[in-house]
Design an enzyme around this catalytic site. Structure first.
Site, PDB file in Angstrom:
ATOM      1  CD  GLU A 336      68.774 -14.932 -20.005  1.00 55.04           C
ATOM      2  OE1 GLU A 336      67.853 -15.727 -19.769  1.00 55.04           O
ATOM      3  OE2 GLU A 336      69.873 -14.968 -19.394  1.00 55.04           O
ATOM      4  CD  GLU A 358      70.946 -22.047 -17.521  1.00 55.98           C
ATOM      5  OE1 GLU A 358      71.468 -21.280 -18.351  1.00 55.98           O
ATOM      6  OE2 GLU A 358      69.833 -21.821 -16.994  1.00 55.98           O
TER       7      GLU A 358
HETATM    8 ZN    ZN Z   1      70.514 -19.506 -18.561  1.00 59.56          ZN
END
Ligand code: ZN
Ligand code: NAG
Ligand code: NAG
Ligand code: NAG
Ligand code: NAG
Ligand code: NAG
Ligand code: NAG
Ligand code: NAG
Length: 913
Positions: A336, A358
């Protein structure tokens, strides 16, 4: 005249419908740019009335004259009479007739009666209300029950990613429409209100007694999916200041009973921010971060700028966490915070390139863990696991590209798969290893600073990498890195590179073809698939596996390609491609080369310098080549002989995983021989470990625990030596409170004791389960109960978990049933339980969980009637639609393997008993 009159009438009839043609492109029109949002939300947290009402004012810059405004809104009651548009010359006219909705893309379109003028700014104001969402999307309600008073406390928190901001306020809900936001929250003064930014000022609500309005500072240019707010009465467990540039102030919000379980996360977050600031050389731009542990959360966590939300269970730690769970939570947290740069600061233009946030966040989280928790060994292990899943998943013909067009909200949500995260991380690792540390960091730093507060496509990342690599003289200026990298992200699958050496000239000729597990091999040319494969090669006389920069490329389309071995490589010395498996491809060598590699692994005390990742991959490749009948399984079993001396976790995990998966598909004499083989294989590693029954506390290092857990579990399963007796002894002492086993070993001991110990042990552990209030501890008991052979007891327990209203308890269903599925005792009955409760499962669990369950279930199915049964039982359940297809594919692969390969496998195994 008559003619012209009729034409006029026709026009009249056609015109209204033509001008109201529904806008149905999946992207918003680009005529208007939202520049700033002023949002006011009043939240009501009355148990019988969980709702919010709000107003938004959006400043719109006209980029193209237009007569309509299209934005996103969903599940909002919008008061049409309250819509106003000011700016430009005068007030715009809006009448009731002028609204149009598109429910596929959640568009809300206002038709105006005059053009909005180019270059002008207008203010659109809308009033709306809705109930708080009950399913964790948009602005949703959550709750916890106070331990002392048993009173239920409600709270409200947002989850906007990817397309749920539109459920909380009308907005241009696409990542490139970055704008500034002023958020003002209204709530009863007993609550705390949070948003991305700190509070600027509060004042009394104009009419509601004891309500306040609190205005937050302006949030800089941000995509809507990252805006966040919350109204809650959670407790701040600690206020901590980072020692980074902006001295970021962290607060940590949890329900009272969990405040003392968050020490790790509280301490870790500022360290992670500091680590990334140093690594990226771009300061974290905000001054505060609230970490909020929501009792319920749709995902594990969400990286909202300045207000990072976590599912509570992912934020708190317990001594009863399995090591993998502990590491997983640390990974989530680091992930995060990497997003604060990859995603928040630099955002993908569209969801097709989701991997651009990501992939790096996953990869950099690994680096952060290795740097900050070195004795946890997480990064290496996570990469090993990502590689394992990648090579398996991407061998299916259904493997999709990680960068692919997505249109509606469901497709966008579908992008958020482990697959995109993990392959994205492997792509980042490939770049890192390929161009080297200096160039890679140079590229990352320039990419982040050039694109700060902006939006990117994957080409931007390639450009930064190319420029840095050329500057560092790692790549030739003429080399087109973007074209090469596109071949990895714009298609699924991966190549098998065949490398055949000419022992007279010392040259190696190479070619590539896509590797399919289920179809056997297809020539690359026939499928149209090929990749730009960076080639580095290591030879036995100079085993420098750090040399990961490419010496040349296998091109796409492939022309005949040869590489020369270093002149010093003797005929009886091997070479290995792809040091550290930094690139994601398989290799098949000529037989002589294979034989030399196998012999070195078997005989050289230091495995010839071949590192763990490569040892793992050699096994994985040989097993894969066996499955497509390119080589006999004899080769794989010959290689496995070296495991007698293997002491690392990853090679054991992969080899045992590969073997177990195929072992489940055997029956009769083949199955018996398989067990004999496994017992023999496990004898050496088992004998190197201390006795399970003698372990009193965990004195071993972190690294060892995972290996111990794995080897004990397998050794007891295959009845190696005194493993079972030791486990029962450990169980007796632990379950009666005479000692406290570390969580990982507790699970092994309990599992074995339940499998071997009959009803009494089962009842005892079930009692412990019911008495426990610690979720990780319950998880250990639940997994262990899945080892039972007693189907009626097991069924009872499964029913109990499935009926429970408590999420911690019902989640245990998954643990128990999955354990049962992977053990032969009751696998069939466990599968029955799943299929006969399929509907209930769809009510309880998310698609992600169902998919993983069905994968486990399908793992041991291989008969035609198995497919028929799956189809029949799950056919009407929508949530199972996609998982079912994957499961059926897997059953097909299993069937084929059973038919075509199990004979070879068993014979090879027989020769190695
Ligand atoms: Zn993520
Ligand atoms: C909650 O709502 C109910 C029904 O609307 C109302 O009767 C009750 O007084 C409300 N409670 C509070 C604390 O506002
Ligand atoms: C809105 O106006 C644009 C021209 O500015 C037009 O292309 C588009 O089709 C209109 N949309 C609708 C829903 O009428
Ligand atoms: C909550 O959000 C989901 C997903 O968008 C939607 O289907 C549902 O109707 C919403 N409303 C409530 C009250 O749950
Ligand atoms: C959210 O509210 C709905 C009723 O609107 C309720 O059914 C649900 O249990 C609530 N969720 C939580 C987590 O409290
Ligand atoms: C937003 O808030 C800032 C203070 O944080 C204020 O200076 C600015 O005027 C506000 N913007 C608008 C459009 O109200
Ligand atoms: C690749 O090379 C191997 C060994 O020389 C050969 O058997 C195979 O047919 C070749 N495959 C392709 C796609 O050219
Ligand atoms: C469970 O709790 C009950 C009541 O506190 C206690 O009597 C019982 O011994 C406990 N059972 C186990 C197995 O700990």
């Amino acid at each position: 005249m008559l003619g012209s009159t009729s034409i006029y009438c026709l026009l009249l009839l056609l015109m209204p419908s033509a001008s109201l043609a529904v806008y149905d492109h999946y992207r918003l029109p680009t005529a208007l740019e939202p520049q700033h949002y002023d949002i006011r939300i009043l939240t009501h947290l009355n148990a019988s009335d969980l709702r919010f009402e709000g107003a938004v004012r959006i400043d719109l810059l006209v980029l193209q004259a237009t007569r309509n405004i299209t934005l996103h809104a969903r599940n909002l009651r919008i008061d049409k009479s309250g819509i106003s548009l000011t700016g430009g010359e005068e007030r715009q006219c809006l009448s009731d007739m002028d609204i149009e909705l598109n429910e596929v893309y959640d568009y809300y379109t206002l038709h105006l009666c005059r053009d909005l003028e180019l270059g002008q700014t207008y203010q659109l104001t809308m009033h709306f209300e809705s109930s708080l969402n009950a399913t964790e999307s948009g602005y949703y309600n959550s709750s916890y029950t106070d331990a002392a008073s048993q009173e239920k406390h409600y709270l409200a928190v947002t989850q906007f990613s990817p397309t749920f901001a539109r459920q909380a306020f009308p907005c241009f809900d696409e990542p490139p429409w970055k704008a500034t936001f002023n958020v003002t929250l209204g709530y009863h003064k007993r609550y705390t209100g949070l948003s991305n930014m700190p509070i600027r000022q509060c004042r009394k609500h104009e009419s509601l007694l004891d309500y306040v309005w609190c205005e937050h500072e302006q949030l800089s240019r941000t995509s809507t999916y990252l805006v966040a707010f919350a109204v809650h009465d959670l407790t701040n467990a600690a206020t901590v200041q980072s020692d980074t540039k902006n001295r970021v102030i962290f607060r940590n919000w949890l329900q009272p009973k969990a405040v003392d379980q968050a020490n790790f996360s509280i301490a870790m977050a500022p360290r992670v921010i500091g680590y990334f600031e140093d690594l990226f050389r771009v300061d974290f731009p905000l001054r505060k971060i609230d970490q909020l542990a929501a009792p319920t959360h749709r995902f594990s966590a969400m990286e909202n700028w300045g207000l990072v939300t976590f599912k509570e269970a992912k934020f708190v730690h317990s001594p009863k966490d399995l090591q993998a769970a502990r590491d997983g939570k640390a990974k989530t947290l680091a992930h995060e915070y990497a997003h604060q740069w990859f995603g928040n600061l630099v955002t993908m233009k569209w969801w097709n390139d989701l991997w651009l946030k990501e992939g790096p966040s996953t990869y950099f989280a690994y680096l952060a863990l290795d740097a900050l928790q070195p004795d946890w060994c997480c990064g290496e292990r996570f990469i090993g696991e990502d590689l394992e899943r990648f090579f398996l998943q991407d061998s299916a013909s259904s493997a999709r590209a990680i960068s692919r067009e997505v249109k509606d909200p469901a497709q966008i949500l579908g992008q958020f798969s482990e697959y995109v995260y993990e392959k994205g991380a492997l792509i980042m690792r490939m770049l890192h290893k390929m161009i080297g540390e200096e160039a890679f960091l140079l590229a990352i730093r320039s990419y982040l600073s050039v694109h700060s507060f902006g939006n990117v496509e994957q080409a931007h990342l390639w450009q930064s990498m190319q420029a840095a690599a050329v500057e560092e003289k790692v790549l030739h200026p003429d080399f087109n890195l973007g074209r090469a990298m596109d071949s990895w992200t714009l298609q699924g699958g991966y190549p098998l590179v065949t490398a055949v050496r000419d022992y007279e000239t010392g040259s190696v000729s190479l070619n590539q073809t896509r590797f399919y597990l289920e179809k056997g091999l297809r020539e690359g040319a026939a499928t149209g698939n090929c990749w730009w494969v960076p080639l580095s090669l290591v030879s036995q006389n100079d085993p420098d596996f750090e040399r990961t920069r490419p010496q040349s490329w296998l091109e796409c389309p492939t022309s005949a390609h040869t590489v020369e071995l270093p002149l010093s490589t003797a005929l009886n010395e091997w070479f290995i491609l792809n040091p550290q498996v930094s690139v994601i491809y398989r290799v098949n060598y000529d037989e002589h080369n294979w034989r030399m590699i196998i012999s070195t692994l078997a005989n050289d005390p230091s495995f010839g310098g071949i590192p763990g990742y490569n040892r793992v991959q050699l096994m994985d490749d040989l097993m894969a080549l066996g499955a497509v009948k390119l080589l006999s399984y004899d080769w794989a079993f010959d290689l496995f002989e070296y495991l007698q001396r293997e002491e690392e976790f990853l090679p054991w995990k992969r080899s045992l995983g590969l073997l177990d998966r195929l072992g489940m598909l055997l029956s009769g004499r083949q199955a018996t021989e398989f067990k004999v083989y496994m017992a023999k294989l496990l004898t050496a590693p088992y004998s190197r470990l201390p006795k399970l029954g003698a372990i009193t506390s965990m004195s071993s290092t972190n690294r060892e625990v995972s290996l111990m857990r794995l080897i004990y579990a397998q050794a007891c399963r295959y009845r190696v030596d005194d493993c079972v007796a030791q486990a029962r002894q450990a169980f007796l002492r632990d379950s009666n409170g005479f000692l406290e086993l570390p969580a990982d070993l507790q699970e092994v001991a309990y599992c074995t004791a339940i499998e071997q110990g009959g009803e009494a042990n089962f009842q005892h552990v079930m009692q412990l389960f019911r008495n426990s209030t610690n979720a990780p501890q319950q998880g250990i008991y639940a997994s262990a109960l899945g080892c039972s052979r007693n189907i009626s007891l097991l069924g009872e327990f499964l029913d109990y978990t499935l009926q429970s209203e408590k999420e911690e308890v019902s989640d245990c269903y998954m643990l128990t049933v999955k354990t049962a599925l992977t053990r032969e005792n009751v696998a069939i009955e466990a599968a029955d339980h799943i299929l006969s409760h399929a509907k209930r499962l769809t009510e309880k669990f998310k698609k992600r969980q169902l998919t993983s369950l069905l994968q486990t279930l399908a793992g041991n199915l291989h008969r035609p009637e198995d497919s028929a049964r799956l189809k029949e039982q799950l056919k009407d359940l929508k949530q199972f639609e996609e998982p079912l297809q994957k499961a059926l594919d897997m059953v097909k692969v299993n069937q084929q393997w059973q038919r075509d390969c199990s004979g070879d496998f068993s014979q090879a195994l027989g020769r190695h008993i």
